[in-house]
Design a protein around this motif. Structure first.
Motif, PDB file in Angstrom:
ATOM      1  N   LEU A  83      72.655  -3.508  32.844  1.00  0.00           N
ATOM      2  CA  LEU A  83      72.562  -2.072  32.604  1.00  0.00           C
ATOM      3  C   LEU A  83      71.172  -1.571  32.987  1.00  0.00           C
ATOM      4  O   LEU A  83      70.170  -2.044  32.445  1.00  0.00           O
ATOM      5  CB  LEU A  83      72.831  -1.773  31.128  1.00  0.00           C
ATOM      6  CG  LEU A  83      72.902  -0.300  30.744  1.00  0.00           C
ATOM      7  CD1 LEU A  83      74.124   0.364  31.372  1.00  0.00           C
ATOM      8  CD2 LEU A  83      72.930  -0.149  29.220  1.00  0.00           C
ATOM      9  N   ALA A 106      69.506   1.020  32.200  1.00  0.00           N
ATOM     10  CA  ALA A 106      68.719   1.554  31.088  1.00  0.00           C
ATOM     11  C   ALA A 106      67.963   0.450  30.353  1.00  0.00           C
ATOM     12  O   ALA A 106      66.804   0.644  29.949  1.00  0.00           O
ATOM     13  CB  ALA A 106      69.629   2.308  30.115  1.00  0.00           C
ATOM     14  N   ALA A 109      66.645   5.391  23.076  1.00  0.00           N
ATOM     15  CA  ALA A 109      67.584   5.276  24.191  1.00  0.00           C
ATOM     16  C   ALA A 109      69.012   5.419  23.692  1.00  0.00           C
ATOM     17  O   ALA A 109      69.389   4.790  22.704  1.00  0.00           O
ATOM     18  CB  ALA A 109      67.417   3.931  24.898  1.00  0.00           C
ATOM     19  N   LEU A 167      72.395   4.400  24.983  1.00  0.00           N
ATOM     20  CA  LEU A 167      72.916   3.538  26.030  1.00  0.00           C
ATOM     21  C   LEU A 167      74.300   3.953  26.508  1.00  0.00           C
ATOM     22  O   LEU A 167      74.747   3.487  27.561  1.00  0.00           O
ATOM     23  CB  LEU A 167      72.945   2.084  25.547  1.00  0.00           C
ATOM     24  CG  LEU A 167      71.587   1.484  25.195  1.00  0.00           C
ATOM     25  CD1 LEU A 167      71.745   0.010  24.825  1.00  0.00           C
ATOM     26  CD2 LEU A 167      70.583   1.644  26.330  1.00  0.00           C
ATOM     27  N   ARG A 179      75.043   7.328  27.029  1.00  0.00           N
ATOM     28  CA  ARG A 179      74.667   8.342  28.025  1.00  0.00           C
ATOM     29  C   ARG A 179      73.667   7.804  29.045  1.00  0.00           C
ATOM     30  O   ARG A 179      73.396   8.444  30.046  1.00  0.00           O
ATOM     31  CB  ARG A 179      74.065   9.557  27.325  1.00  0.00           C
ATOM     32  CG  ARG A 179      75.061  10.334  26.461  1.00  0.00           C
ATOM     33  CD  ARG A 179      74.456  11.667  26.050  1.00  0.00           C
ATOM     34  NE  ARG A 179      75.409  12.514  25.387  1.00  0.00           N
ATOM     35  CZ  ARG A 179      75.563  12.590  24.059  1.00  0.00           C
ATOM     36  NH1 ARG A 179      74.785  11.840  23.271  1.00  0.00           N
ATOM     37  NH2 ARG A 179      76.457  13.383  23.528  1.00  0.00           N
ATOM     38  N   GLN A 180      73.099   6.634  28.773  1.00  0.00           N
ATOM     39  CA  GLN A 180      72.110   6.005  29.646  1.00  0.00           C
ATOM     40  C   GLN A 180      70.881   6.909  29.814  1.00  0.00           C
ATOM     41  O   GLN A 180      70.406   7.151  30.908  1.00  0.00           O
ATOM     42  CB  GLN A 180      72.740   5.655  31.000  1.00  0.00           C
ATOM     43  CG  GLN A 180      73.939   4.724  30.878  1.00  0.00           C
ATOM     44  CD  GLN A 180      74.591   4.423  32.200  1.00  0.00           C
ATOM     45  OE1 GLN A 180      73.997   3.751  33.051  1.00  0.00           O
ATOM     46  NE2 GLN A 180      75.806   4.928  32.409  1.00  0.00           N
ATOM     47  N   GLU A 181      70.384   7.393  28.666  1.00  0.00           N
ATOM     48  CA  GLU A 181      69.229   8.292  28.635  1.00  0.00           C
ATOM     49  C   GLU A 181      68.125   7.686  27.779  1.00  0.00           C
ATOM     50  O   GLU A 181      68.386   7.149  26.693  1.00  0.00           O
ATOM     51  CB  GLU A 181      69.631   9.657  28.067  1.00  0.00           C
ATOM     52  CG  GLU A 181      70.668  10.394  28.900  1.00  0.00           C
ATOM     53  CD  GLU A 181      71.164  11.663  28.245  1.00  0.00           C
ATOM     54  OE1 GLU A 181      71.858  12.441  28.936  1.00  0.00           O
ATOM     55  OE2 GLU A 181      70.876  11.872  27.043  1.00  0.00           O
ATOM     56  N   ALA A 201      65.909   6.162  34.529  1.00  0.00           N
ATOM     57  CA  ALA A 201      66.851   5.042  34.440  1.00  0.00           C
ATOM     58  C   ALA A 201      68.129   5.474  35.132  1.00  0.00           C
ATOM     59  O   ALA A 201      68.876   6.291  34.595  1.00  0.00           O
ATOM     60  CB  ALA A 201      67.134   4.676  32.994  1.00  0.00           C
ATOM     61  N   ALA A 208      71.707   6.124  36.133  1.00  0.00           N
ATOM     62  CA  ALA A 208      72.935   5.978  35.352  1.00  0.00           C
ATOM     63  C   ALA A 208      74.062   5.449  36.226  1.00  0.00           C
ATOM     64  O   ALA A 208      74.266   5.929  37.341  1.00  0.00           O
ATOM     65  CB  ALA A 208      73.328   7.320  34.747  1.00  0.00           C
TER      66      ALA A 208
END
Length: 365
Positions: free
Chosen positions: A142, A144, A270, A272, A274-276, A292, A294
């Motif tokens: 991943l 992120a 974070a 994970l 929404r990968q923000e 990061a 997505a």
């Protein structure tokens, strides 16, 4: 900044490999079906056999497969070039052993087993094998998490004091159309329970922060779910200079995966799902986003995992992701063995109410 290792681009993975290896898929539950589809996508010319261990002669041919085998003798006669083990955790070692002994590349789903005691000499056997072995802790792929790891390496947070990782999803919603009570996650004999099924968080916490000196744990079945394992677990990993807490559960009605890290220079939060990522510090009290990429599709992380595995396992395989050749974040059998050891200790800590010492404490690489 040092370049991040790992597949961090956000472009979809596309099938391009012209080779035609023989791939054996062991078991065909939910994750096994996903691996079969992804293998066919990445290796469109492969010959794929599925070992249906609970199916008799004449078992239906699964979509995407070329043949079905129903015994170890047939599986060996298929002469696979690589093996994917997706059976229940309690069967992983027995399923993988004959192929590791023959120096074949083997991918094992996580967790490595239901208990460390079930492993025997299997980790040593994997180390001695000339075939590549890896364990499916897919969150290692991943972007992120790689961004978080890079932020730690670059010192953006300073000295880490505390961190918290959380994951939760209501178990009956995991696999729509299936009876959750019959699934691996619900049954102790198959290696179910929140600690084993949600051990991704334990894996990436130790990947980011190293192995703790000791741990405490409380696990329980708090809901009315019809299962014989814990539906929630709270684990505290204790280091000489920090504390990492993990919350793992089968209860949250909306999927939740999050990380918070508190350091001497700032705090990183974070999401994970929404990968923000967002970093707050004295210069940015309102916070600022950390880059990061997505992944555009939920399956893409699994494709990237197998892009890496096939690149390591199969001669002539051309990786799809340009980051794959230099990727160094995968989970090997030894690290997965240690994760299983932490789970064993967490269960002991919960059952006895006593802090457990970790014999393999070590800082992250």
């Amino acid at each position: 900044m040092k370049p991040s290792s790992g597949p961090i681009s956000a472009d979809p993975v596309r099938p391009i490999s012209p080779i035609s290896p023989r791939i054996l898929c062991i078991s065909l539950g939910s994750i096994g079906r996903r691996h079969l589809r992804n293998t066919r996508a990445l290796l469109p010319q492969a010959r794929i056999a599925v070992w249906r261990q609970r199916a008799g002669a004449g078992a239906a041919l699964p979509e995407g497969a070329d043949e079905v085998v129903t015994s170890l003798q047939q599986a060996l006669a298929f002469m696979p070039d690589a093996v994917l083990v997706s059976s229940p955790a309690s069967e992983h070692v027995a399923n993988a052993r004959p192929f590791v002994q023959r120096n074949l590349p083997v991918f094992l789903e996580k967790p490595l087993a239901a208990r460390s005691a079930d492993l025997g000499d299997f980790p040593a056997l994997c180390r001695a094998s000339s075939g590549f072995t890896m364990v499916g802790y897919v969150l290692r792929f991943l972007p992120a998490l790689h961004a978080i790891r890079q932020a730690l390496r670059d010192g953006l947070l300073g000295q880490v004091h505390t961190a918290r990782a959380e994951v939760g999803q209501y178990l009956p919603d995991w696999r729509p159309g299936s009876d959750y009570r019959q699934g691996v996650s619900s049954q102790q004999r198959l290696g179910g329970g929140a600690l084993l099924e949600l051990s991704h968080e334990i894996d990436y916490a130790t990947w980011l922060f190293g192995w703790p000196q000791s741990l405490q744990c409380s696990r329980a079945r708090l809901s009315s779910l019809e299962i014989d394992v814990e539906d929630s677990a709270h684990v505290l990993l204790e280091y000489t200079d920090k504390r990492i807490s993990l919350q793992l559960d089968f209860l949250q009605r909306v999927v939740h995966m999050a990380v918070q890290i508190v350091g001497s220079k700032g705090t990183l939060v974070a999401d994970l799902v929404r990968q923000e990522l967002r970093l707050t510090d004295p210069a940015n009290p309102q916070g600022r986003s950390l880059a990061a990429p997505a992944l555009p599709d939920g399956n893409d992380i699994y494709l990237r995992q197998f892009d890496f595995f096939f690149a390591k396992a199969l001669a002539g395989y051309q990786p799809v992701d340009p980051q794959t050749p230099g990727f160094d974040g995968w989970a090997d059998v030894d690290s997965a063995h240690k994760v299983l050891g932490l789970i064993d200790l967490a269960k002991q800590a919960s059952d006895t109410g006593l802090r457990q010492t970790v014999p393999f404490a070590q800082a992250p690489a």
